[in-house]
Design a protein around this motif. Structure first.
Motif, PDB file in Angstrom:
ATOM      1  N   UNK B 187      47.343  31.923  40.877  1.00  0.00           N
ATOM      2  CA  UNK B 187      46.265  32.591  41.626  1.00  0.00           C
ATOM      3  C   UNK B 187      45.254  33.272  40.701  1.00  0.00           C
ATOM      4  N   UNK B 188      45.670  33.470  39.439  1.00  0.00           N
ATOM      5  CA  UNK B 188      44.768  34.159  38.501  1.00  0.00           C
ATOM      6  C   UNK B 188      43.530  33.297  38.277  1.00  0.00           C
ATOM      7  N   UNK B 189      42.373  33.862  38.544  1.00  0.00           N
ATOM      8  CA  UNK B 189      41.112  33.158  38.324  1.00  0.00           C
ATOM      9  C   UNK B 189      40.750  32.156  39.407  1.00  0.00           C
ATOM     10  N   UNK B 190      41.634  31.954  40.368  1.00  0.00           N
ATOM     11  CA  UNK B 190      41.317  30.979  41.421  1.00  0.00           C
ATOM     12  C   UNK B 190      40.443  31.633  42.496  1.00  0.00           C
TER      13      UNK B 190
END
Lengths: 253, 198
Positions: B187-190
């Motif tokens: 989920x990081x950066x999405x």
């Protein structure tokens, strides 16, 4: 006399009638102006509806941080929690978010288990009230106590106070969530246990008019039955998960 | 509880060391068993809480600690001298590091009678150890000195980092098959297209 001549005569007659200053003429002119204004307003509304249909939505970034520490709530506290999962569903119009709020605390000195209760939830500064199901948002109240329906039916909140298998209810509601977390959150399975965690699953439906275009700022008011300083110190000293892990036998209580 | 020693013209103090070794063995391949090692610099065997402390006299040395009202984070060294080669296996083959160490102190009259009760002096954990060998050329024998470095519980707690982090590895240390945080890295950066209907 042809039909065209008849029509021309009629138009001339109407024109002459409208140019006169008689009462009938003025009433007719007012009616015509009203009709024209109505047409213009309908045209503007049609353009607005067309723009609404063209709503391009927004880009939402949840950006969780793997270095975040899960907080421990004692007594009463307001916490926004940490986003640990998100899922888009329903043709990009429904966003599911898991907000991890606190560790579940241990037993009090007397051996009674502590319980963390959900008291209230705030969304973008508005306190949310629930419909009869205890999950779906009904009215929202600002700081002055003024209510609004703008979030009504668009947000659902499912609280859990000890892992995925322990749904709970807001203390203000008589009913509430009774399903396991992995039966609610899309893409979750029985291995998504959220072991010993207090969390909430939130379902947000996109609505530009109500300005629900982002995850928004959720804030939960939690109350832990463990609030006495002695109990808190004891828990913090003995807990092997978030505390010092000192054996109970070595603490003289 | 303080002991009033003002009425005694002379006294002796003895120190007692208790090391609780969870994984103890004396051979390189034997199985581990939990064992409690007890010894003291007293001249006779002495029992505290049903543990008998072997008298080592001058062969046991314990570094000084300052006596403070508050809990201190002072480390301590225990030196065991004159250990024959045959007994060195206990140190080499056991998992000494991490073992719990308790040090008690007791006072005795010149005649050997205990004054007051035994006092707890220090508590901590074995942090490290080293072995010094003294080889006797003429006798072709060696004696060894084992120095055990212990870290106080206070220091250990001060260094401790606890608590759950929001990543998959962290939650799996507490709940091995829990997949709740497995999606955090992805989920990081999405970004989600919220409201963009397809």
């Amino acid at each position: 006399m042809s039909f065209i001549d008849t029509l021309g005569g009629l138009v001339k007659g109407v024109g002459g009638f409208l140019r006169s200053n008689s009462l009938g003429s003025n009433l007719a002119k007012s009616a015509l102006y009203g009709f024209a204004l109505n047409k213009v307003l309908k045209s503007i509304q049609k353009d607005q509806d067309a723009n609404q249909a063209k709503d391009q939505g927004t880009q939402v970034s949840v950006n969780p941080d793997p270095k975040n520490s899960v907080p421990v709530v004692y007594g009463t506290a307001y916490t926004s929690g940490i986003i640990t999962d998100a899922h888009m569903a329903n043709n990009n119009t429904t966003l599911w978010v898991c907000l991890t709020l606190s560790e579940k605390t241990g037993n009090k000195i007397g051996g009674t288990p502590s319980i963390i209760n959900f008291n209230e939830v705030y969304y973008n500064g508005f306190r949310l009230d629930f419909k009869a199901d205890g999950i779906t948002v009904d009215k929202a109240y600002d700081d002055s106590g003024n209510s609004t329906d703008k979030f009504s039916g668009l947000i659902q909140v499912y609280p859990f106070n000890d892992g995925s298998l322990n749904p709970t209810t807001f203390t203000t509601e008589s009913t509430g969530n009774s399903s396991n977390a992995y039966d609610i959150m899309p893409s979750w399975s029985s291995t998504d246990r959220m072991d010993q965690l207090v969390f909430a699953i939130v379902k947000i439906n996109y609505n530009a008019r109500s300005r629900i275009t982002q995850v928004g700022d959720f804030k939960f008011k939690l109350t832990n039955t463990m609030s006495q300083p002695g109990d808190v110190l004891f828990d913090y000293m003995t807990n092997t998960r978030y505390g010092a892990g000192i054996p109970q036998a070595e603490i003289n209580v | 509880m303080a002991i009033n020693l003002t009425s005694y013209s002379g006294l002796r103090a003895a120190t007692f060391v208790r090391i609780s070794v969870t994984d103890y063995r004396t051979t390189p391949t034997g199985s581990y068993t939990p064992t409690v090692l007890t010894f003291s610099d007293h001249n006779t065997a002495f029992t505290i809480d049903s543990d008998t402390y072997t008298p080592l006299g001058n062969l046991l040395g314990i570094s000084d600690t300052s006596s403070e009202l508050r809990q201190t984070n002072q480390d301590i060294n225990i030196t065991l001298s004159g250990i024959p080669d045959a007994n060195l296996g206990e140190v080499l083959y056991s998992k000494l590091k991490g073992s719990e160490v308790q040090i008690y102190r007791a006072y005795f009259t010149q005649a050997g009678a205990q004054i007051g009760s035994t006092q707890g002096r220090w508590k901590g954990t074995v942090n490290n150890y080293n072995i010094d060998e003294e080889y006797e050329v003429l006798q072709t024998t060696a004696t060894n000195t084992v120095q055990i470095n212990c870290i106080s519980s206070h220091n250990l707690l001060a260094r401790k980092v606890a608590g759950l982090k929001t990543n998959p590895n962290s939650i799996k240390t507490y709940s091995a098959s829990d997949t709740s945080f497995d999606r955090v890295p992805s989920l990081i950066g999405s970004q989600f297209d919220f409201g963009v209907q397809r």
